[in-house]
Design a protein around this motif. Structure first.
Motif, mmCIF file in Angstrom:
data_model
loop_
_atom_site.group_PDB
_atom_site.id
_atom_site.type_symbol
_atom_site.label_atom_id
_atom_site.label_comp_id
_atom_site.label_asym_id
_atom_site.label_seq_id
_atom_site.Cartn_x
_atom_site.Cartn_y
_atom_site.Cartn_z
ATOM 1 N N SER A 1 10.031 26.536 26.751
ATOM 2 C CA SER A 1 8.555 26.200 27.622
ATOM 3 C C SER A 1 8.726 24.614 27.353
ATOM 4 C CB SER A 1 7.452 26.654 27.327
ATOM 5 O OG SER A 1 7.319 26.157 25.814
ATOM 6 N N ARG A 2 8.105 23.850 28.178
ATOM 7 C CA ARG A 2 7.984 22.342 28.148
ATOM 8 C C ARG A 2 7.234 22.117 26.964
ATOM 9 N NH1 ARG A 2 7.416 18.782 32.678
ATOM 10 N NH2 ARG A 2 6.525 16.825 31.723
ATOM 11 N N ASP A 3 6.370 22.823 26.284
ATOM 12 C CA ASP A 3 5.757 22.467 25.197
ATOM 13 C C ASP A 3 6.607 22.562 23.958
ATOM 14 O OD1 ASP A 3 3.349 22.111 26.072
ATOM 15 O OD2 ASP A 3 2.218 24.094 25.799
ATOM 16 N N GLN A 4 7.488 23.624 23.909
ATOM 17 C CA GLN A 4 8.575 23.942 22.905
ATOM 18 C C GLN A 4 9.514 22.714 22.909
ATOM 19 O OE1 GLN A 4 9.452 27.641 24.440
ATOM 20 N NE2 GLN A 4 9.030 28.639 22.403
ATOM 21 N N ALA A 5 10.079 22.582 23.973
ATOM 22 C CA ALA A 5 10.940 21.240 24.259
ATOM 23 C C ALA A 5 10.415 19.874 23.728
ATOM 24 C CB ALA A 5 11.372 21.010 25.582
ATOM 25 N N ALA A 6 8.981 19.574 23.884
ATOM 26 C CA ALA A 6 8.357 18.604 23.292
ATOM 27 C C ALA A 6 8.276 18.774 22.007
ATOM 28 C CB ALA A 6 6.933 18.476 24.066
ATOM 29 N N GLU A 7 8.045 19.945 21.329
ATOM 30 C CA GLU A 7 8.109 19.947 19.867
ATOM 31 C C GLU A 7 9.500 19.699 19.122
ATOM 32 O OE1 GLU A 7 6.550 23.512 18.176
ATOM 33 O OE2 GLU A 7 5.102 23.647 19.645
ATOM 34 N N VAL A 8 10.530 20.235 20.085
ATOM 35 C CA VAL A 8 11.946 19.797 19.502
ATOM 36 C C VAL A 8 12.198 18.288 19.516
ATOM 37 C CG1 VAL A 8 14.494 20.160 20.038
ATOM 38 C CG2 VAL A 8 12.902 22.184 20.048
ATOM 39 N N VAL A 9 11.767 17.618 20.806
ATOM 40 C CA VAL A 9 12.154 16.207 20.867
ATOM 41 C C VAL A 9 11.252 15.242 19.671
ATOM 42 C CG1 VAL A 9 11.585 14.122 22.342
ATOM 43 C CG2 VAL A 9 12.489 16.572 23.429
ATOM 44 N N GLY A 10 10.010 15.888 19.470
ATOM 45 C CA GLY A 10 9.444 15.350 18.151
ATOM 46 C C GLY A 10 9.974 15.403 16.978
ATOM 47 N N ALA A 11 10.509 16.459 16.599
ATOM 48 C CA ALA A 11 11.236 17.024 15.502
ATOM 49 C C ALA A 11 12.453 15.875 15.158
ATOM 50 C CB ALA A 11 11.596 18.188 15.324
ATOM 51 N N VAL A 12 13.230 15.933 16.391
ATOM 52 C CA VAL A 12 14.338 15.191 16.495
ATOM 53 C C VAL A 12 14.162 13.663 16.142
ATOM 54 C CG1 VAL A 12 16.398 14.320 17.720
ATOM 55 C CG2 VAL A 12 15.961 16.731 17.789
ATOM 56 N N ALA A 13 13.215 13.130 16.940
ATOM 57 C CA ALA A 13 12.736 11.845 16.917
ATOM 58 C C ALA A 13 12.037 11.571 15.466
ATOM 59 C CB ALA A 13 11.675 11.534 17.908
ATOM 60 N N GLU A 14 11.411 12.260 14.876
ATOM 61 C CA GLU A 14 11.037 12.165 13.422
ATOM 62 C C GLU A 14 12.147 11.921 12.586
ATOM 63 O OE1 GLU A 14 8.358 14.389 10.274
ATOM 64 O OE2 GLU A 14 7.606 14.443 12.280
ATOM 65 N N ARG A 15 13.302 12.553 12.787
ATOM 66 C CA ARG A 15 14.349 12.626 11.835
ATOM 67 C C ARG A 15 15.255 11.214 12.099
ATOM 68 N NH1 ARG A 15 16.772 18.702 11.603
ATOM 69 N NH2 ARG A 15 14.717 19.674 10.742
ATOM 70 N N LEU A 16 14.974 10.445 13.123
ATOM 71 C CA LEU A 16 15.639 9.363 13.515
ATOM 72 C C LEU A 16 14.695 7.952 13.562
ATOM 73 C CD1 LEU A 16 17.176 10.752 16.640
ATOM 74 C CD2 LEU A 16 18.508 10.498 14.482
ATOM 75 N N LEU A 17 13.911 8.185 12.700
ATOM 76 C CA LEU A 17 13.126 7.061 12.447
ATOM 77 C C LEU A 17 13.597 5.784 11.771
ATOM 78 C CD1 LEU A 17 9.470 8.385 11.402
ATOM 79 C CD2 LEU A 17 10.025 7.481 13.581
ATOM 80 N N SER A 18 14.267 5.919 10.547
ATOM 81 C CA SER A 18 15.020 4.880 10.109
ATOM 82 C C SER A 18 16.262 4.742 10.389
ATOM 83 C CB SER A 18 14.877 5.414 8.552
ATOM 84 O OG SER A 18 15.944 4.539 7.636
ATOM 85 N N PRO A 19 16.477 3.185 10.887
ATOM 86 C CA PRO A 19 17.988 3.001 11.209
ATOM 87 C C PRO A 19 18.903 2.959 10.116
ATOM 88 C CG PRO A 19 16.234 1.347 12.019
ATOM 89 C CD PRO A 19 15.723 2.296 11.072
ATOM 90 N N GLU A 20 18.458 2.554 8.857
ATOM 91 C CA GLU A 20 19.293 2.591 7.714
ATOM 92 C C GLU A 20 19.714 3.923 7.512
ATOM 93 O OE1 GLU A 20 16.835 -0.740 7.858
ATOM 94 O OE2 GLU A 20 16.294 1.327 7.680
ATOM 95 N N MET A 21 18.720 4.966 7.420
ATOM 96 C CA MET A 21 19.088 6.235 7.089
ATOM 97 C C MET A 21 20.133 6.832 8.352
ATOM 98 S SD MET A 21 16.842 9.620 6.238
ATOM 99 C CE MET A 21 15.945 8.747 5.009
ATOM 100 N N VAL A 22 19.684 6.670 9.512
ATOM 101 C CA VAL A 22 20.600 7.521 10.431
ATOM 102 C C VAL A 22 22.078 6.784 10.441
ATOM 103 C CG1 VAL A 22 20.757 7.275 12.820
ATOM 104 C CG2 VAL A 22 18.795 7.604 12.012
#
Length: 116
Positions: free
Chosen positions: A2-23
């Motif tokens: 669903s759209r809501d599930q996709a939004a949750e996945v995108v949010g989780a991925v984005a959260e893991r990609l916050l720090s440029p140094e860590m990435v």
């Protein structure tokens, strides 16, 4: 999905990609193998497809210009100023410019020297 599930996945991925140094530290460990067997680095810091500009564009589209800027700055500092070609996904300048346009939209201005 669903759209809501996709939004949750995108949010989780984005959260893991916050720090440029860590990435950069984690992504820099990997390698890619092309169909013809050529092995190369999976992480291209200044590339749109495999680097900071793509992550900057993600955060810009999600309305987080501070993180978008951090990834743009990391891409700019990590790249060889003379390196890369004109390719959108692998070249330095096209990816940075596209991501900067996205960041400019997200914050309602900025990057005018670069994008105008």
């Amino acid at each position: 999905m669903s759209r809501d599930q996709a939004a949750e996945v995108v949010g989780a991925v984005a959260e893991r990609l916050l720090s440029p140094e860590m990435v950069a530290e984690i992504a820099g460990r990997g390698t890619d193998r092309t169909a013809d067997g050529v092995v190369g680095p999976a992480w291209q810091p200044a590339g749109l497809a495999e680097g900071h500009p793509g992550i900057a564009l993600l955060h810009a589209e999600l309305g987080n210009p501070v993180v978008a800027h951090a990834h743009l700055a990391a891409a700019n500092h990590a790249a060889d100023p003379t390196g890369g070609g004109p390719e959108l996904y692998a070249g330095r300048l096209p990816g940075l410019l596209l991501a900067a346009v996205g960041a400019r939209r997200a914050e309602g201005g900025g990057y005018t020297t670069l994008t105008d």
